[in-house]
Scaffold this active site. Sequence first.
Site, PDB file in Angstrom:
ATOM      1  N   ARG A  91      13.526 -49.972 -13.211  1.00  0.00           N
ATOM      2  CA  ARG A  91      13.939 -48.674 -13.745  1.00  0.00           C
ATOM      3  C   ARG A  91      15.088 -48.895 -14.715  1.00  0.00           C
ATOM      4  O   ARG A  91      16.008 -49.653 -14.442  1.00  0.00           O
ATOM      5  CB  ARG A  91      14.442 -47.739 -12.636  1.00  0.00           C
ATOM      6  CG  ARG A  91      13.422 -47.324 -11.611  1.00  0.00           C
ATOM      7  CD  ARG A  91      14.017 -46.248 -10.702  1.00  0.00           C
ATOM      8  NE  ARG A  91      13.228 -46.027  -9.514  1.00  0.00           N
ATOM      9  CZ  ARG A  91      12.149 -45.271  -9.454  1.00  0.00           C
ATOM     10  NH1 ARG A  91      11.720 -44.671 -10.546  1.00  0.00           N
ATOM     11  NH2 ARG A  91      11.483 -45.113  -8.330  1.00  0.00           N
ATOM     12  N   ARG A 121       7.895 -45.250 -10.141  1.00  0.00           N
ATOM     13  CA  ARG A 121       7.704 -43.803 -10.006  1.00  0.00           C
ATOM     14  C   ARG A 121       8.814 -43.024 -10.709  1.00  0.00           C
ATOM     15  O   ARG A 121       9.987 -43.330 -10.561  1.00  0.00           O
ATOM     16  CB  ARG A 121       7.669 -43.440  -8.513  1.00  0.00           C
ATOM     17  CG  ARG A 121       7.245 -42.017  -8.222  1.00  0.00           C
ATOM     18  CD  ARG A 121       7.112 -41.804  -6.738  1.00  0.00           C
ATOM     19  NE  ARG A 121       8.274 -42.302  -6.011  1.00  0.00           N
ATOM     20  CZ  ARG A 121       8.461 -42.118  -4.705  1.00  0.00           C
ATOM     21  NH1 ARG A 121       7.566 -41.473  -3.997  1.00  0.00           N
ATOM     22  NH2 ARG A 121       9.538 -42.589  -4.115  1.00  0.00           N
ATOM     23  N   HIS A 151       9.593 -55.141  -7.691  1.00  0.00           N
ATOM     24  CA  HIS A 151      10.778 -54.351  -7.374  1.00  0.00           C
ATOM     25  C   HIS A 151      12.038 -55.206  -7.362  1.00  0.00           C
ATOM     26  O   HIS A 151      13.150 -54.696  -7.262  1.00  0.00           O
ATOM     27  CB  HIS A 151      10.566 -53.670  -6.007  1.00  0.00           C
ATOM     28  CG  HIS A 151      11.596 -52.647  -5.663  1.00  0.00           C
ATOM     29  ND1 HIS A 151      12.476 -52.805  -4.605  1.00  0.00           N
ATOM     30  CD2 HIS A 151      11.898 -51.442  -6.221  1.00  0.00           C
ATOM     31  CE1 HIS A 151      13.259 -51.752  -4.522  1.00  0.00           C
ATOM     32  NE2 HIS A 151      12.939 -50.906  -5.490  1.00  0.00           N
ATOM     33  N   TYR A 184      25.076 -44.852  -7.908  1.00  0.00           N
ATOM     34  CA  TYR A 184      24.488 -45.557  -6.777  1.00  0.00           C
ATOM     35  C   TYR A 184      25.417 -46.682  -6.336  1.00  0.00           C
ATOM     36  O   TYR A 184      25.943 -47.429  -7.165  1.00  0.00           O
ATOM     37  CB  TYR A 184      23.144 -46.187  -7.150  1.00  0.00           C
ATOM     38  CG  TYR A 184      21.996 -45.232  -7.341  1.00  0.00           C
ATOM     39  CD1 TYR A 184      22.199 -43.865  -7.516  1.00  0.00           C
ATOM     40  CD2 TYR A 184      20.690 -45.704  -7.374  1.00  0.00           C
ATOM     41  CE1 TYR A 184      21.132 -43.009  -7.706  1.00  0.00           C
ATOM     42  CE2 TYR A 184      19.606 -44.845  -7.565  1.00  0.00           C
ATOM     43  CZ  TYR A 184      19.845 -43.503  -7.741  1.00  0.00           C
ATOM     44  OH  TYR A 184      18.790 -42.656  -7.936  1.00  0.00           O
ATOM     45  N   ARG A 277      20.267 -44.997   5.154  1.00  0.00           N
ATOM     46  CA  ARG A 277      20.545 -43.734   4.477  1.00  0.00           C
ATOM     47  C   ARG A 277      19.422 -42.720   4.656  1.00  0.00           C
ATOM     48  O   ARG A 277      19.658 -41.522   4.771  1.00  0.00           O
ATOM     49  CB  ARG A 277      20.752 -43.994   2.978  1.00  0.00           C
ATOM     50  CG  ARG A 277      21.268 -42.766   2.229  1.00  0.00           C
ATOM     51  CD  ARG A 277      21.066 -42.894   0.728  1.00  0.00           C
ATOM     52  NE  ARG A 277      19.685 -42.677   0.343  1.00  0.00           N
ATOM     53  CZ  ARG A 277      18.950 -43.551  -0.307  1.00  0.00           C
ATOM     54  NH1 ARG A 277      19.426 -44.728  -0.621  1.00  0.00           N
ATOM     55  NH2 ARG A 277      17.703 -43.268  -0.643  1.00  0.00           N
ATOM     56  N   HIS A 305      22.850 -47.436  -1.679  1.00  0.00           N
ATOM     57  CA  HIS A 305      21.595 -48.001  -2.159  1.00  0.00           C
ATOM     58  C   HIS A 305      21.456 -49.498  -1.901  1.00  0.00           C
ATOM     59  O   HIS A 305      20.370 -50.055  -2.031  1.00  0.00           O
ATOM     60  CB  HIS A 305      21.474 -47.713  -3.664  1.00  0.00           C
ATOM     61  CG  HIS A 305      20.135 -47.972  -4.254  1.00  0.00           C
ATOM     62  ND1 HIS A 305      19.865 -49.053  -5.079  1.00  0.00           N
ATOM     63  CD2 HIS A 305      18.963 -47.293  -4.148  1.00  0.00           C
ATOM     64  CE1 HIS A 305      18.601 -49.019  -5.456  1.00  0.00           C
ATOM     65  NE2 HIS A 305      18.024 -47.968  -4.911  1.00  0.00           N
TER      66      HIS A 305
END
Length: 407
Positions: A91, A121, A151, A184, A277, A305
């Site tokens: 991302r 996504r 990822h 984050y 979380r 995160h």
Amino acid sequence: MVPVNGLVDVTCLWQMHAVDRPDLKDDQWQPVTAGRLAAAEELDRSIFAVVRERALLLHHPYESFASSVEEFLSQAADDPRVQSIKMTLYRTSGDSPIARHLIRAAERGVQVAVLVELKARFDEATNVTWAKAFERAGVHVVYGVVGLKTHAKCVLVVREDSDGLRRYVHLGTGNYNSRTARLYEDLGYITSEPDITADAAQLFNHLTGYSRDVEYSRLLVAPDYLRSRLIDLIRGEGAMGEQGQITIKVNSLADAEMAEELYAASQKGAKVDLIIRGLCCLRAGVPGLSENIRVRSVLGRYLEHSRVFRFANGQGAGVPLHLIGSADLMGRNLDKRVEVLTPLTHPKHQDWLNKTFETLLSETAAAYELLPDDSWTRVGPALFEPHPQRILYEWAAHQQTRRISRE
């Protein structure tokens, strides 16, 4: 159709946040530049020189993403000694400085390869736009491994140092997104350790199709090796009985096998502390099942995160193993994605992770804890202050300003 009590799209609240009313907003926590980087900048030394001396652990957003990760890539793009840059991009933002650094490097003649994940996504359109821009600039663009999402958060830079070629690697828990890096909480690690950088080179060879059968000496990589290694580590702590201790911080725990392994370790006497979380499919504190498991969730101004793992006897009796990386304890992360965890072996880096765990797990920390009946209860101060994120920010700022003065 499902009725919703409240806003359907809470992102509209950003418009309210943009209103110029500082009196209605939290006090600002300005990110600090890591002390070693600030001292190097004053002496006109590069990040490469800093990392050659010792690997660098970064804790965002308490420590600046712009003056560390973005600067690392900016220097790599402009350094005439840099020969290649490889990167995974899951991302990123539409105005990404990192993407522009990569384009600048390619236009200068550096060999640049970027694995762009088109199935990230909510960010598919942004990633497609950058992929086209990369290709126009001469970047070698790869779109991932068939059947898997990539990822992992990884950058590999190859540089011609005075004593020969050397690899530099950044491995992180968060995305290479300059906007979310301010919101984050994440960890990053820049190193030139030969074993880890060789593993990163193997990873990129695999992702770009230059090798198939890959083994790693230090990195834990999914989907081939991560699940089995984590199971071995959990079972190792269980075998230590009451001397076993597992501390894990992830976004979600939804993998049934991992939950069962943690139950088994708890039943053998090992203490298990989980900071989760979001989604948690494990029951905590149930007699005969999980009485040695505590689950806590910390919510604050930053989205927690980072993914961090600590096994008290992971490298032998009494010798802990600390890991950070991109993987949550979910089936998709362990089996259907390319994920990477890296060990942190330097005592200063381990101490930083220990301080983070200590702060988040403190009895006086504002948090939520999972009860045996699967409900959550608030613990800590009623007004959320002092919040553990504030404590970590003030501690990190003190650590880095003290380090600058020493340098």
